[in-house]
Write an enzyme that holds these catalytic residues in place. Structure first.
Site, mmCIF file in Angstrom:
data_model
loop_
_atom_site.group_PDB
_atom_site.id
_atom_site.type_symbol
_atom_site.label_atom_id
_atom_site.label_comp_id
_atom_site.label_asym_id
_atom_site.label_seq_id
_atom_site.Cartn_x
_atom_site.Cartn_y
_atom_site.Cartn_z
ATOM 1 N N CYS A 74 -19.145 2.974 -20.117
ATOM 2 C CA CYS A 74 -19.845 4.114 -19.511
ATOM 3 C C CYS A 74 -21.086 4.385 -20.349
ATOM 4 O O CYS A 74 -20.985 4.769 -21.522
ATOM 5 C CB CYS A 74 -18.942 5.340 -19.488
ATOM 6 S SG CYS A 74 -19.778 6.849 -18.948
ATOM 7 N N CYS A 198 -25.443 8.466 -13.796
ATOM 8 C CA CYS A 198 -24.607 7.339 -14.212
ATOM 9 C C CYS A 198 -25.476 6.388 -15.032
ATOM 10 O O CYS A 198 -26.460 5.852 -14.520
ATOM 11 C CB CYS A 198 -24.014 6.614 -13.004
ATOM 12 S SG CYS A 198 -23.022 5.170 -13.451
#
Length: 259
Positions: A74, A198
């Site tokens: 991530c 993101c």
């Protein structure tokens, strides 16, 4: 028993960080992580980060989606972990190990944090969409109505399609602003909804725009609902190298919660 935690956010993507070097709590179950990430039943976050000692680097991190399942890299969560550790160690540069190997993170002069990403060589360009593996799998589609699209509905449809349902995929809808700027909205697997930003998705979009000749720039600004990210890279033959993801990362609060 109480669990000590920190809450960080990076361009609106928020995370619970638990440093197991300072917690005596045993490993948390999938259900417990899911509950802690729940915005009604727990602390509330898009993801959960565990910090451990590392034999060879400054730290090791393990990332979980908000559904409690262990996940791949991530980008925004990693930048939060870098900010936390770099502040503790009082270092501007830290090394760490993550899902896909070794990385380097940097603190910049403002609140921005940069991380070096792994090389990207796994990608495909199709007629109506592109697939890029940037530490996590991403579907990228160029559209013209970024403000009007129902990201939850359309993203869920693609993510749960026959082709992607088994392993899941993150879905990015992108609209061109200029030759070096794009606006992106992302549906994230594991969260199963649109998030404000993101990191790995923004990297995938920047590379996809270059690969599909939507831009010739190698330093691209990605606008998201949570803020801006900057992606720099080089391309050598058919491999994207020296990829750097930069954006803000801030501590929101810290506390302890009974488990």
């Amino acid at each position: 028993m109480y669990l000590e935690f920190l809450k960080y956010q990076a361009t609106g993507n928020d995370f619970v960080i638990v440093d197991y070097r300072f917690n005596n709590v045993r490993h948390l179950t999938t259900n417990k992580i899911r509950t802690l990430c729940d915005r009604n039943l727990g602390i509330g976050s898009d993801g959960f980060i565990e910090i451990y000692d590392s034999n060879n680097f400054d730290f090791k991190m393990i990332y979980y989606n908000s559904d409690g399942k262990k996940a791949s890299l991530c980008g925004n969560g990693t930048r939060c972990a870098v900010k936390y550790i770099a502040n503790i160690l009082k270092k501007e540069k830290v090394s760490f190990e993550a899902f896909d190997g070794k990385h380097i993170g940097f603190l910049n002069n403002n609140n921005d944090v940069s991380i070096g990403m792994s090389d990207v060589k796994d990608f495909n360009v199709f007629e109506n969409y592109m697939l890029f593996e940037t530490g996590s799998p991403h579907y990228v589609k160029v559209i013209e109505n970024i403000d009007e699209i129902n990201v939850y509905q359309q993203g869920s449809k693609i993510r749960n399609s026959e082709k992607f349902k088994k392993n899941g995929i993150n879905v990015n809808f992108v609209q061109r602003i200029s030759d070096s700027e794009f606006f992106v909205r992302t549906y994230e697997r594991g969260v199963e909804n649109e998030t404000k930003s993101c990191g790995t998705g923004s990297v995938a979009v920047a590379l996809a725009m270059f690969e599909s000749k939507k831009t010739i720039q190698k330093n691209i600004k990605i606008h998201t609902k949570g803020g801006c990210l900057v992606i720099a890279f080089e391309k050598v033959k058919n491999v994207y190298k020296k990829i750097e993801l930069t954006g803000s990362a801030l501590k929101v609060f810290e506390g302890k919660i009974e488990i």
